[in-house]
Motif scaffolding. Structure first.
Motif, PDB file in Angstrom:
ATOM      1  N   VAL A  75      18.248 -73.550  66.139  1.00 32.49           N
ATOM      2  CA  VAL A  75      18.063 -73.129  64.754  1.00 32.49           C
ATOM      3  C   VAL A  75      18.545 -71.698  64.570  1.00 32.49           C
ATOM      4  CG1 VAL A  75      16.435 -72.850  62.861  1.00 32.49           C
ATOM      5  CG2 VAL A  75      16.071 -74.667  64.559  1.00 32.49           C
ATOM      6  N   ASP A  76      19.454 -71.511  63.631  1.00 31.98           N
ATOM      7  CA  ASP A  76      20.010 -70.191  63.341  1.00 31.98           C
ATOM      8  C   ASP A  76      18.903 -69.215  62.942  1.00 31.98           C
ATOM      9  OD1 ASP A  76      22.175 -68.353  62.879  1.00 31.98           O
ATOM     10  OD2 ASP A  76      21.926 -68.680  60.733  1.00 31.98           O
ATOM     11  N   GLY A  77      18.886 -68.055  63.592  1.00 33.19           N
ATOM     12  CA  GLY A  77      17.924 -67.020  63.245  1.00 33.19           C
ATOM     13  C   GLY A  77      16.555 -67.213  63.861  1.00 33.19           C
ATOM     14  N   LEU A  78      16.349 -68.347  64.525  1.00 35.43           N
ATOM     15  CA  LEU A  78      15.050 -68.613  65.139  1.00 35.43           C
ATOM     16  C   LEU A  78      15.209 -68.782  66.648  1.00 35.43           C
ATOM     17  CD1 LEU A  78      12.000 -69.207  64.535  1.00 35.43           C
ATOM     18  CD2 LEU A  78      12.619 -71.630  64.658  1.00 35.43           C
ATOM     19  N   THR A  79      15.732 -69.917  67.070  1.00 30.37           N
ATOM     20  CA  THR A  79      15.907 -70.144  68.497  1.00 30.37           C
ATOM     21  C   THR A  79      17.265 -69.653  69.001  1.00 30.37           C
ATOM     22  OG1 THR A  79      16.546 -72.431  67.988  1.00 30.37           O
ATOM     23  CG2 THR A  79      14.275 -72.036  68.624  1.00 30.37           C
ATOM     24  N   ALA A 128      12.905 -67.816  59.195  1.00 30.38           N
ATOM     25  CA  ALA A 128      12.576 -67.746  60.621  1.00 30.38           C
ATOM     26  C   ALA A 128      11.170 -67.198  60.857  1.00 30.38           C
ATOM     27  CB  ALA A 128      13.612 -66.896  61.360  1.00 30.38           C
ATOM     28  N   ASP A 129      10.798 -66.156  60.135  1.00 29.48           N
ATOM     29  CA  ASP A 129       9.463 -65.573  60.326  1.00 29.48           C
ATOM     30  C   ASP A 129       8.374 -66.577  59.960  1.00 29.48           C
ATOM     31  OD1 ASP A 129      10.503 -63.182  61.225  1.00 29.48           O
ATOM     32  OD2 ASP A 129      10.364 -62.181  59.277  1.00 29.48           O
ATOM     33  N   TRP A 130       8.570 -67.289  58.863  1.00 32.03           N
ATOM     34  CA  TRP A 130       7.576 -68.276  58.442  1.00 32.03           C
ATOM     35  C   TRP A 130       7.489 -69.407  59.460  1.00 32.03           C
ATOM     36  CZ3 TRP A 130       8.390 -73.454  56.637  1.00 32.03           C
ATOM     37  CH2 TRP A 130       7.232 -74.073  56.168  1.00 32.03           C
ATOM     38  N   GLY A 163       4.607 -71.055  66.218  1.00 25.60           N
ATOM     39  CA  GLY A 163       4.478 -70.277  67.442  1.00 25.60           C
ATOM     40  C   GLY A 163       5.785 -70.097  68.194  1.00 25.60           C
ATOM     41  N   LEU A 164       6.887 -70.668  67.675  1.00 23.53           N
ATOM     42  CA  LEU A 164       8.184 -70.474  68.328  1.00 23.53           C
ATOM     43  C   LEU A 164       8.581 -68.997  68.238  1.00 23.53           C
ATOM     44  CD1 LEU A 164      10.160 -73.560  66.971  1.00 23.53           C
ATOM     45  CD2 LEU A 164       9.510 -73.136  69.337  1.00 23.53           C
ATOM     46  N   GLN A 165       9.101 -68.481  69.333  1.00 23.45           N
ATOM     47  CA  GLN A 165       9.510 -67.087  69.381  1.00 23.45           C
ATOM     48  C   GLN A 165      10.911 -66.920  68.804  1.00 23.45           C
ATOM     49  OE1 GLN A 165       7.382 -64.481  70.480  1.00 23.45           O
ATOM     50  NE2 GLN A 165       6.005 -66.239  70.244  1.00 23.45           N
ATOM     51  N   ILE A 166      11.100 -65.883  68.024  1.00 20.79           N
ATOM     52  CA  ILE A 166      12.412 -65.597  67.433  1.00 20.79           C
ATOM     53  C   ILE A 166      13.314 -64.979  68.485  1.00 20.79           C
ATOM     54  CG2 ILE A 166      13.634 -64.250  65.693  1.00 20.79           C
ATOM     55  CD1 ILE A 166      11.182 -64.492  63.915  1.00 20.79           C
ATOM     56  N   ALA A 167      14.514 -65.529  68.613  1.00 22.07           N
ATOM     57  CA  ALA A 167      15.464 -65.052  69.620  1.00 22.07           C
ATOM     58  C   ALA A 167      15.855 -63.611  69.337  1.00 22.07           C
ATOM     59  CB  ALA A 167      16.702 -65.937  69.645  1.00 22.07           C
ATOM     60  N   ALA A 168      15.895 -62.809  70.381  1.00 20.31           N
ATOM     61  CA  ALA A 168      16.256 -61.402  70.242  1.00 20.31           C
ATOM     62  C   ALA A 168      17.756 -61.228  70.446  1.00 20.31           C
ATOM     63  CB  ALA A 168      15.497 -60.555  71.236  1.00 20.31           C
TER      64      ALA A 168
END
Length: 308
Positions: free
Chosen positions: A147-151, A292-294, A300-305
């Motif tokens: 997922v773009d902006g998330l994973t 992504a934040d929501w 609980g999925l962590q946002i990719a750095a």
């Protein structure tokens, strides 16, 4: 796509792919069909994508009338002519099917939670925030979508030029008939299209998209119905210039960036549009990176750095 009250226009919130082609499930990790189970019958409602073993993404308008009942199971409700809600059946997702008639063991899951974005306006996907999360009763053990902006780290470009591809089990013609079949378990199955379809849809700049949509709303005399249209480059993506398009039954499904050098990345969710495959009538997709934040807060999925 949705259908408005006058049945004049079909919006892209629950569609199949117009002018698409048969797709391989291997090219669409986490692809799912959101279905209602009623007795011995199954009804495809919308598309969805698994983004973790427990959570799926879909469009809010696909599940805005769903309810969690005693026992913690999700049920789909339908609106009667007087506006009241009538229970239709149990909601579930069937995951990873290239053909809905051939559902493998361990691929169908009832839902224990349906969470619609709090800013979504019921029956108003055109107002934006058309995104929802579905929690499975038990974990899926197969592949999930990136997922773009998330994973994965969000794309820095505006998607102008990259290959965007949409997939779903929706109609292949705007007024085309649905299909009926028996599943491997002997249930009567209804869907716009049994075979998963995919198609390339070109990116459309926001201002051009807004002008085209405004022009169509005026042309079709829908100004009194579409009073709250929001097309924002921050939270939505416009794609499709006629010919290839999403249609009824594709809603909630994925729009991905795919270059075949890397795995596909989901950048959008099929939301709405005016007609299917009509000239200068782009589809409107929810931009997943904007949420992504929501999504992270709920799942609980962590946002990719970003990489250093």
């Amino acid at each position: 796509m949705l259908t408005n009250a006058c049945a004049i226009i079909a919006t892209a919130a629950s569609a199949q792919i117009i002018a698409g082609r048969d797709a391989s499930a291997d090219d669409w990790p986490g692809m799912a069909s959101l279905q209602t189970v009623l007795g011995h019958s199954l009804f495809h409602e919308c598309g969805a994508t698994m983004i973790s073993p427990e959570w799926a993404l879909t469009a809010a308008h696909c599940v805005e009338d769903a309810r969690i009942e005693t026992g913690g199971r999700a049920y789909q409700y339908a609106r009667a002519d007087d506006g009241s809600l009538v229970r239709f059946g149990v909601l579930s997702v069937a995951i990873g099917a290239a053909d809905l008639r051939r559902r493998g063991a361990g691929t169908v899951f009832p839902l224990s939670a349906v969470i619609v974005h709090p800013a979504y306006k019921p029956e108003k996907p055109e107002a934006g925030n058309d995104i929802a999360l579905l929690r499975l009763e038990s974990p899926w053990e197969g592949p999930v979508a990136l997922v773009d902006g998330l994973t994965v780290v969000p794309r820095e470009d505006n998607l102008d030029g990259p290959p965007l591809v949409v997939a779903g089990y929706g109609r292949t013609e705007e007024d085309g008939p649905g299909e009926e079949a028996f599943s491997q378990t002997g249930r009567q199955l209804s869907a716009p299209k049994m075979r998963l379809q995919e198609g390339y849809v070109p990116f459309v700049e926001t201002e051009a998209c807004r002008q085209q949509i405004d022009s169509l709303v005026a042309r079709y005399g829908l100004s009194d119905i579409y009073t709250d249209v929001a097309i924002s480059p921050d939270s939505q993506i416009c794609a499709g210039a006629g010919t290839t398009d999403s249609c009824q039954g594709d809603s909630g499904g994925p729009l991905v960036y795919r270059d075949y050098a890397d795995p596909p990345v989901q950048v959008g969710i099929v939301s709405w549009g005016l007609g299917c495959g009509r000239p200068e009538s782009p589809g409107i997709y929810t931009r997943v990176a904007a949420y992504a934040d929501w999504i992270s807060g709920v799942t609980g999925l962590q946002i990719a750095a970003p990489q250093p």
